[in-house]
Design a protein around this motif. Structure first.
Motif, PDB file in Angstrom:
ATOM      1  N   TRP A 280       0.808  -1.224   0.000  1.00 55.45           N
ATOM      2  CA  TRP A 280       0.000   0.000   0.000  1.00 55.45           C
ATOM      3  C   TRP A 280       0.835   1.265   0.000  1.00 55.45           C
ATOM      4  O   TRP A 280       0.454   2.251  -0.625  1.00 55.45           O
ATOM      5  CB  TRP A 280      -1.037  -0.006   1.109  1.00 55.45           C
ATOM      6  CG  TRP A 280      -0.579  -0.359   2.494  1.00 55.45           C
ATOM      7  CD1 TRP A 280      -0.705  -1.566   3.112  1.00 55.45           C
ATOM      8  CD2 TRP A 280       0.065   0.496   3.440  1.00 55.45           C
ATOM      9  NE1 TRP A 280      -0.181  -1.520   4.384  1.00 55.45           N
ATOM     10  CE2 TRP A 280       0.293  -0.261   4.615  1.00 55.45           C
ATOM     11  CE3 TRP A 280       0.466   1.827   3.425  1.00 55.45           C
ATOM     12  CZ2 TRP A 280       0.914   0.270   5.746  1.00 55.45           C
ATOM     13  CZ3 TRP A 280       1.084   2.362   4.557  1.00 55.45           C
ATOM     14  CH2 TRP A 280       1.297   1.579   5.695  1.00 55.45           C
TER      15      TRP A 280
ATOM     16  N   VAL B  48      -3.532   0.289   4.942  1.00 56.22           N
ATOM     17  CA  VAL B  48      -4.226  -0.696   4.119  1.00 56.22           C
ATOM     18  C   VAL B  48      -5.695  -0.343   3.924  1.00 56.22           C
ATOM     19  O   VAL B  48      -6.266  -0.579   2.851  1.00 56.22           O
ATOM     20  CB  VAL B  48      -4.044  -2.128   4.673  1.00 56.22           C
ATOM     21  CG1 VAL B  48      -4.780  -2.312   5.991  1.00 56.22           C
ATOM     22  CG2 VAL B  48      -4.488  -3.169   3.656  1.00 56.22           C
TER      23      VAL B  48
ATOM     24  N   HIS C 278      -5.941   2.213   1.241  1.00 55.37           N
ATOM     25  CA  HIS C 278      -5.635   1.493   0.001  1.00 55.37           C
ATOM     26  C   HIS C 278      -6.866   0.747  -0.514  1.00 55.37           C
ATOM     27  O   HIS C 278      -7.278   0.902  -1.663  1.00 55.37           O
ATOM     28  CB  HIS C 278      -4.477   0.525   0.275  1.00 55.37           C
ATOM     29  CG  HIS C 278      -4.235  -0.497  -0.777  1.00 55.37           C
ATOM     30  ND1 HIS C 278      -4.785  -1.763  -0.712  1.00 55.37           N
ATOM     31  CD2 HIS C 278      -3.502  -0.453  -1.907  1.00 55.37           C
ATOM     32  CE1 HIS C 278      -4.395  -2.457  -1.766  1.00 55.37           C
ATOM     33  NE2 HIS C 278      -3.611  -1.684  -2.507  1.00 55.37           N
TER      34      HIS C 278
ATOM     35  N   ASN D 137      -3.327   3.391  -9.871  1.00 59.97           N
ATOM     36  CA  ASN D 137      -4.312   2.635  -9.083  1.00 59.97           C
ATOM     37  C   ASN D 137      -5.690   2.548  -9.728  1.00 59.97           C
ATOM     38  O   ASN D 137      -6.703   2.412  -9.038  1.00 59.97           O
ATOM     39  CB  ASN D 137      -4.422   3.212  -7.660  1.00 59.97           C
ATOM     40  CG  ASN D 137      -3.106   3.141  -6.927  1.00 59.97           C
ATOM     41  OD1 ASN D 137      -2.491   2.088  -6.847  1.00 59.97           O
ATOM     42  ND2 ASN D 137      -2.654   4.275  -6.409  1.00 59.97           N
TER      43      ASN D 137
END
Length: 187
Positions: free
Chosen positions: A28, A36, A39, A167
């Motif tokens: 992450w 996390v 993320h 992402n």
């Protein structure tokens, strides 16, 4: 291996290595997140921003690590017709969970979109039939696994890891455009 065929009327998205719930900062933090949970939430938000309920969404392996029950709340939010290509972290328990969501699960697959042919795998793969000057003659490899921030992997496999695409999922149109740019430079 059945080849799925799609037309330009169908929207096709790809992404790999979501690693939802993988509480290791080398995952992450490398992707620009503080933890996390941030993320997980952002990846799902990014997917939901792009992928529609009627779209085809191929996830090329390693969807989750850690507590599957905790990750399930995120994975259940993924829209579209989901196809899971298995990765090295996709255990039997995870496979059963993906199937319980009604998702298609395979080790690898081939698809055609318009006149283009693709081989989808978690792992970068050498594909034959590279078109010397016609991309429509090639079998294009699309993969993940490496967590590289470069869109090109070994053997000209196209990388759909989150690190290579801010992402975000990648549309099949963007992949074709990137290959056309690459082929234009090569020939």
């Amino acid at each position: 291996m059945m080849i799925r065929k799609y037309t330009d009327k169908e929207k096709v998205w790809l992404m790999s290595d979501l690693h939802i719930g993988h509480d290791r900062d080398f995952v992450w933090a490398k992707r620009g997140f503080s933890n996390v949970q941030e993320h997980n939430e952002k990846l799902i938000e990014n997917i939901r921003t792009c992928v529609g309920e009627n779209d085809e969404f191929f996830i090329l392996g390693d969807l989750t690590l850690g507590d599957l029950d905790a990750a399930a709340a995120y994975l259940r939010q993924i829209p579209g017709h989901v196809h899971v290509i298995l990765g090295n972290h996709d255990t039997e328990r995870r496979i059963e969970f993906y199937q319980s969501l009604g998702w298609d699960v395979q080790f690898a697959t081939r698809i055609k979109w318009k006149k283009y042919s693709f081989y989808l795998s978690h792992y970068p793969t050498i594909c034959a039939n590279e078109g010397e000057d016609k991309l429509s003659l090639a079998t294009i490899s699309i993969s993940g696994h490496t967590h590289s921030n470069n869109i090109w992997q070994e053997n000209d496999s196209y990388n759909v890891c989150p690190e290579a695409h801010n992402n975000m999922p990648v549309s099949i149109e963007e992949i074709i455009s990137n290959f056309m740019d690459k082929y234009a430079q090569r020939y």
